[in-house]
Design an enzyme around this catalytic site. Structure first.
Site, PDB file in Angstrom:
ATOM      1  N   TRP A  17      55.272 -67.750  -0.541  1.00 28.60           N
ATOM      2  CA  TRP A  17      54.049 -68.696  -0.544  1.00 28.60           C
ATOM      3  C   TRP A  17      54.218 -69.654  -1.825  1.00 28.60           C
ATOM      4  O   TRP A  17      54.272 -69.106  -2.864  1.00 28.60           O
ATOM      5  CB  TRP A  17      52.769 -68.182  -0.521  1.00 28.60           C
TER       6      TRP A  17
ATOM      7  N   ASP B 145      49.573 -58.372  -1.706  1.00 23.99           N
ATOM      8  CA  ASP B 145      48.757 -59.959  -1.092  1.00 23.99           C
ATOM      9  C   ASP B 145      48.638 -59.698   0.357  1.00 23.99           C
ATOM     10  O   ASP B 145      49.498 -59.719   1.265  1.00 23.99           O
ATOM     11  CB  ASP B 145      49.570 -61.312  -1.432  1.00 23.99           C
TER      12      ASP B 145
ATOM     13  N   LYS C 203      41.840 -66.738   7.065  1.00 24.06           N
ATOM     14  CA  LYS C 203      42.583 -66.700   8.296  1.00 24.06           C
ATOM     15  C   LYS C 203      42.014 -65.742   9.189  1.00 24.06           C
ATOM     16  O   LYS C 203      41.831 -66.419  10.415  1.00 24.06           O
ATOM     17  CB  LYS C 203      44.081 -66.232   8.054  1.00 24.06           C
TER      18      LYS C 203
END
Length: 393
Positions: free
Chosen positions: A127, A207, A242
């Site tokens: 990311w 993460d 999300k």
């Protein structure tokens, strides 16, 4: 003073949003922005979230300060879904609310640096904001190859990075639904990663931004749990943006796992509180409160789980359709069927990405990353044809 500043490059995805908005072709396809979309192309507010918000409107009595740790009811309600039945690992885990998963990652990195971490190892590509956060904080990082050309994880690379890391170094791992590749570690891979971390003493920062969007809530947490069962300490950054569809409400959490439930954990948590206080004082309340209401209400929880199942099933349907298509031009689409989450990376040059946009109205990141949720049964054949045209020999 401001004349001393150097201009910064605009965010590439934000620029892509503007290009897409200005395109008047009715059949244009947006595969750039990393949000879930339904089969009709919408990014809806979950019904469970609307139900929770109605509860908040009727029952919330104050909007006074909560403190730097945020809504602890929200933090604790998430823990069984992340960590399993023994959610606190015998009292060794403590958490706090953050402004999205980004805030959680930044807090994890800042606290690791304050505790003496000198370097963080990270699979690439990753990311993009991971590298930006590390650079902004000033923590040195070193990359290793995350995925192999065949679309599977490069286990040897991550094991090598872990085993070669020094005593004050760490490794950043994606818990599931890797962004941007969609390439996850298998259960056996995670077992070997956990053993390597236990043997080397390398500090893990994990993460978890997409739990439930890969194979299921439990399945997507299995890798994290296998690591935590083997190591004495770890940091976990978590996002609800999300899996609850709360992108703009910035709903995240940061968890510390220490070697015991005593002084070490309390000392680490006090330092996390101090960093949070200096960074954002306290996190935004509304999104975390809505998630707390859902997870404390059986009917709302069931509705949320059903909505999450529908999201996952739709993305799996798209991935299977692409995999069944086999090849499009020179691009082999079959690996996408075994990958997870919103994203995958196609082996396209920047020139080919530009042609996809200019010739066919297909918008994607310059790296070749696509958001598979931007594909529907109405536009997926057009996408495959466009790929064949741009990459055909």
């Amino acid at each position: 003073m401001l004349d001393r500043l150097e201009p910064q490059s605009p965010d590439a995805l934000l620029a892509l949003i503007k290009l897409h908005a200005a395109d008047d072709r009715p059949d244009k396809i947006d595969l750039g922005v990393g949000v879930y979309r339904t089969g009709q192309g919408d990014t809806p507010v979950f019904g469970s979230i609307k139900g929770a918000e109605r509860v908040l409107i009727e029952t919330q009595e104050s909007k006074s300060y909560l403190g730097p740790e945020g809504d602890i009811g929200f933090v604790n309600a998430l823990m069984p879904y992340i960590f399993g039945p023994d959610a606190t690992m015998g009292g060794r885990i403590q958490g706090m609310q953050t402004p999205g998963g980004t805030g959680a990652v930044r807090l994890a990195v800042a606290l690791a640096q304050k505790a003496g971490m000198t370097k963080l190892h990270m699979g690439t590509p990753s990311w993009p904001n991971h590298a930006q956060i590390l650079s902004d904080i000033g923590l040195e990082w070193q990359g290793f190859e995350h995925a192999k050309p065949d679309g599977t994880a490069n286990l040897d690379a991550v094991l090598g990075a872990i085993r070669q890391a020094g005593p004050d170094e760490g490794v950043l791992l994606h818990g599931c639904c890797h962004n941007p590749t969609g390439v996850d570690y298998t259960a056996d891979d995670w077992a070997q990663i956990a053993d390597a971390l236990a043997e080397s003493g390398t500090f893990p920062i994990i993460d978890v931004a997409y739990q439930g969007l890969g194979k299921g809530l439990e399945e997507d947490a299995a890798g994290l749990r296998s690591v935590l069962a083997k190591v004495p300490e770890a940091f976990i950054a978590y996002s609800c943006d999300k899996n609850f569809g709360m992108y703009r409400d910035r709903v995240g959490a940061f968890y510390i796992m220490a070697k015991d439930s005593g002084e070490t954990l309390e000392k680490a948590f006090s330092n996390a509180n101090a960093l949070a206080r200096a960074s954002w004082s306290m996190p935004p309340d509304h999104g975390g409160a809505a998630v707390r209401v859902i997870l404390r209400d059986a009917e709302l929880t069931e509705e949320w789980l059903d909505e999450l199942d529908q999201m996952r099933a739709r993305m799996r349907q798209v991935r299977e359709y692409l995999a069944d298509a086999g090849t499009a031009g020179s691009v082999d689409l079959t690996p996408l069927g075994t990958q997870n989450g919103l994203f995958s990376v196609l082996p396209l040059s920047k020139e080919q990405v530009t042609r996809m946009r200019e010739d066919h109205g297909v918008y994607m990141a310059g790296s070749g990353r696509i958001n598979v949720a931007g594909l529907t049964m109405d536009n997926i054949d057009k996408f495959i044809s466009a790929l064949a045209d741009v990459t055909g020999e």
